[in-house]
Design a protein around this motif. Structure first.
Motif, short mmCIF file in Angstrom:
data_model
loop_
_atom_site.label_atom_id
_atom_site.label_comp_id
_atom_site.label_asym_id
_atom_site.label_seq_id
_atom_site.Cartn_x
_atom_site.Cartn_y
_atom_site.Cartn_z
N LEU A 113 0.83 -1.20 0.00
CA LEU A 113 0.00 0.00 0.00
C LEU A 113 0.86 1.25 0.00
O LEU A 113 0.63 2.19 -0.78
N SER A 114 1.87 1.27 0.84
CA SER A 114 2.76 2.44 0.93
C SER A 114 3.47 2.66 -0.40
O SER A 114 3.65 3.81 -0.84
N HIS A 115 3.90 1.57 -1.04
CA HIS A 115 4.60 1.68 -2.32
C HIS A 115 3.71 2.29 -3.39
O HIS A 115 4.15 3.17 -4.15
N GLN A 116 2.46 1.85 -3.45
CA GLN A 116 1.54 2.38 -4.47
C GLN A 116 1.23 3.85 -4.23
O GLN A 116 1.13 4.64 -5.18
N ILE A 117 1.07 4.24 -2.98
CA ILE A 117 0.82 5.66 -2.69
C ILE A 117 2.05 6.49 -3.03
O ILE A 117 1.92 7.61 -3.57
N ALA A 118 3.23 5.96 -2.74
CA ALA A 118 4.45 6.69 -3.09
C ALA A 118 4.57 6.86 -4.60
O ALA A 118 4.99 7.93 -5.09
N ARG A 119 4.21 5.83 -5.37
CA ARG A 119 4.23 5.93 -6.83
C ARG A 119 3.25 7.01 -7.31
O ARG A 119 3.58 7.79 -8.22
N LEU A 120 2.07 7.05 -6.70
CA LEU A 120 1.08 8.05 -7.08
C LEU A 120 1.58 9.45 -6.76
O LEU A 120 1.42 10.39 -7.56
N GLU A 121 2.17 9.61 -5.57
CA GLU A 121 2.70 10.92 -5.19
C GLU A 121 3.78 11.37 -6.16
O GLU A 121 3.86 12.56 -6.52
N LYS A 122 4.62 10.44 -6.61
CA LYS A 122 5.67 10.78 -7.57
C LYS A 122 5.06 11.23 -8.89
O LYS A 122 5.52 12.20 -9.52
N GLU A 123 4.00 10.51 -9.32
CA GLU A 123 3.33 10.88 -10.57
C GLU A 123 2.68 12.24 -10.48
O GLU A 123 2.72 13.04 -11.42
N LEU A 124 2.09 12.54 -9.32
CA LEU A 124 1.41 13.82 -9.12
C LEU A 124 2.38 14.96 -8.84
O LEU A 124 2.05 16.13 -8.99
N GLY A 125 3.56 14.61 -8.38
CA GLY A 125 4.54 15.64 -8.04
C GLY A 125 4.24 16.35 -6.74
O GLY A 125 4.64 17.50 -6.54
N ALA A 126 3.52 15.66 -5.83
CA ALA A 126 3.18 16.27 -4.55
C ALA A 126 2.91 15.18 -3.52
O ALA A 126 2.41 14.10 -3.85
N ARG A 127 3.24 15.46 -2.27
CA ARG A 127 2.94 14.54 -1.19
C ARG A 127 1.47 14.67 -0.80
O ARG A 127 0.95 15.78 -0.67
N LEU A 128 0.81 13.54 -0.61
CA LEU A 128 -0.60 13.54 -0.24
C LEU A 128 -0.79 13.43 1.27
O LEU A 128 -1.84 13.83 1.78
N PHE A 129 0.22 12.90 1.96
CA PHE A 129 0.09 12.69 3.40
C PHE A 129 1.34 13.20 4.13
O PHE A 129 2.45 13.09 3.62
N GLU A 130 1.11 13.74 5.32
CA GLU A 130 2.18 14.04 6.26
C GLU A 130 2.27 12.86 7.21
O GLU A 130 1.29 12.50 7.86
N ARG A 131 3.46 12.26 7.29
CA ARG A 131 3.63 11.07 8.12
C ARG A 131 4.54 11.41 9.30
O ARG A 131 5.65 11.90 9.11
N THR A 132 4.05 11.13 10.49
CA THR A 132 4.88 11.27 11.69
C THR A 132 4.80 9.96 12.46
O THR A 132 4.07 9.04 12.09
N SER A 133 5.53 9.87 13.54
CA SER A 133 5.51 8.65 14.35
C SER A 133 4.18 8.46 15.05
O SER A 133 3.83 7.36 15.47
N ARG A 134 3.41 9.55 15.19
CA ARG A 134 2.15 9.48 15.94
C ARG A 134 0.89 9.50 15.07
O ARG A 134 -0.14 8.97 15.45
N ARG A 135 0.96 10.14 13.91
CA ARG A 135 -0.27 10.29 13.14
C ARG A 135 0.03 10.46 11.66
O ARG A 135 1.16 10.74 11.26
#
Length: 293
Positions: free
Chosen positions: A32-54
Motif C-alpha cells: 500500500l505504501s509503495h503504491q501511494i508513493a508511486r502516485l505521489e511521484k506521478e502527481l509531483g506532490a505529497r498527499l500525506f504528512e507522516r509522523t511517528s504518531r499520526r
C-alpha cells in the motif's frame, strides 16, 4: 494513475493510518505504501504528512481526496450499470434516515432487499432531515427517510409522502400530568422541555405549533438524538413532544394525547437527476415508482 491507488488514498485518509488502511484493503502495508508513493511521484506532490504518531492529509491530499472519491464512485456506478443491463443488481446502496421513522419498517425492508439482491452493499446514515436532503442532493446518499412539518416539503429532490402522524407529549411516570388523558399546548407551555436542536425540521414541528398558538416554552435541553430524549424525560428533567407512532418504542416514560398537537409528514426522497440500479430496485421494493416527485 490507477483506481487501486485511489482506493488506498481514501482508506488512509479515512483511517488516519497506513496500517489500518492496509488491513481494510486486504494488502500488506508495504504494498500500500509503495503504491501511494508511486502516485505521489506521478502527481509531483505529497498527499500525506507522516509522523511517528499520526498520518494526515497535506493541502494537496485535501484537494485530491474529493476527486478520488468521485472517480471511485463513477467506476462503481459503471460496473453496477453493466450488471443491471444483464439483469443483475450490484453496487452500493446508501440509505439515510432520521431515528424516528415509523412509516416503514427499515430493518424489515433492508432484510427483504438484501435477500433479493445479496450483491448490493448497504450503508446506513442516521441524521437530521435537513442534512439528509442535502446529502441526497450531493449524491452522498441514494435514498433517505425523513420527517417534516406538514407545511413543508422536501426541495430539490424527488419525494414521496409515506404517512402523517401527530405528536404526543412524553413525561416521566411520576409527573403531575402522567395521569391525564389529554393536555393542550397552553398547559404544556409552562413545562421545561427537551427537544432537538433549534433550526432542525424535527424541532420546527413543535416550535411552529407553539408560535401559532401565541405561546412560548422553555427548551432547556437540546439533544441531537431522539433516543436520548427519553433518558432525560424519564428522571423528570423535562418533558418532550414526539411522534405518536414512535413514542411506544420508548421505555420508562408516559405518553399523553395533545388536543391541539402539531403533525408531521414522513417522506422517502431520492435524487431527481441520478439514480443507481440499487436505489431504483430499493424504491421498487417499497412499491414506490421512482418517477414520482
Amino acid at each position: 494513475m490507477e483506481l487501486q491507488q485511489m482506493r488506498y488514498v481514501v482508506a488512509v485518509a479515512e483511517t488516519n493510518s497506513f496500517t489500518r488502511a492496509a488491513e481494510r484493503c486486504l494488502v500488506v502495508q508495504s504494498a500500500l505504501s509503495h503504491q501511494i508513493a508511486r502516485l505521489e511521484k506521478e502527481l509531483g506532490a505529497r498527499l500525506f504528512e507522516r509522523t511517528s504518531r499520526r498520518v494526515c492529509l497535506t493541502p494537496a491530499g485535501e484537494a485530491f481526496l474529493p476527486a478520488a472519491r468521485q472517480c471511485l464512485d463513477a467506476a462503481e456506478r459503471a460496473a453496477a450499470e453493466v450488471a443491471a443491463a444483464v439483469g443483475e443488481v450490484r453496487g452500493r446502496l446508501a440509505v439515510g434516515l432520521i431515528p424516528t421513522v415509523t412509516a416503514v419498517d427499515i430493518p424489515g425492508a433492508l432484510r427483504d432487499f438484501r435477500e433479493r439482491y445479496p450483491h448490493v452493499r448497504i450503508r446506513l446514515r442516521v441524521g437530521a432531515s435537513d442534512d439528509l436532503v442535502e446529502q441526497v442532493k450531493e449524491g452522498a446518499i441514494d435514498v433517505a427517510f425523513l420527517g417534516l412539518p406538514t407545511t413543508a416539503r422536501p426541495r430539490g429532490v424527488a419525494a414521496h409522502e409515506l404517512a402523517r402522524d401527530r405528536l404526543v407529549a412524553v413525561v416521566a411516570p411520576d409527573h403531575p400530568l402522567a395521569g391525564e388523558p389529554e393536555v393542550d399546548l397552553r398547559r404544556l407551555s409552562s413545562e421545561v422541555f427537551v427537544d432537538l436542536p433549534a433550526g432542525t425540521a424535527g424541532r420546527a414541528q413543535s416550535d411552529v405549533a407553539f408560535e401559532a398558538a401565541g405561546l412560548s416554552r422553555d427548551v432547556a435541553f437540546e439533544v441531537t438524538s431522539a433516543d436520548f430524549i427519553a433518558r432525560l424525560v424519564g428522571p423528570g428533567l423535562a418533558v418532550a413532544m414526539l411522534p405518536r407512532a414512535y413514542a411506544p418504542q420508548l421505555a420508562g416514560v408516559v405518553t399523553i394525547e395533545v388536543a391541539d398537537a402539531p403533525a408531521r409528514a414522513e417522506y422517502v426522497i431520492w435524487s431527481r437527476f441520478t439514480r443507481t440500479p440499487a436505489a431504483t430496485a430499493f424504491l421498487t421494493a417499497l412499491d414506490i415508482t421512482a418517477t414520482e416527485s
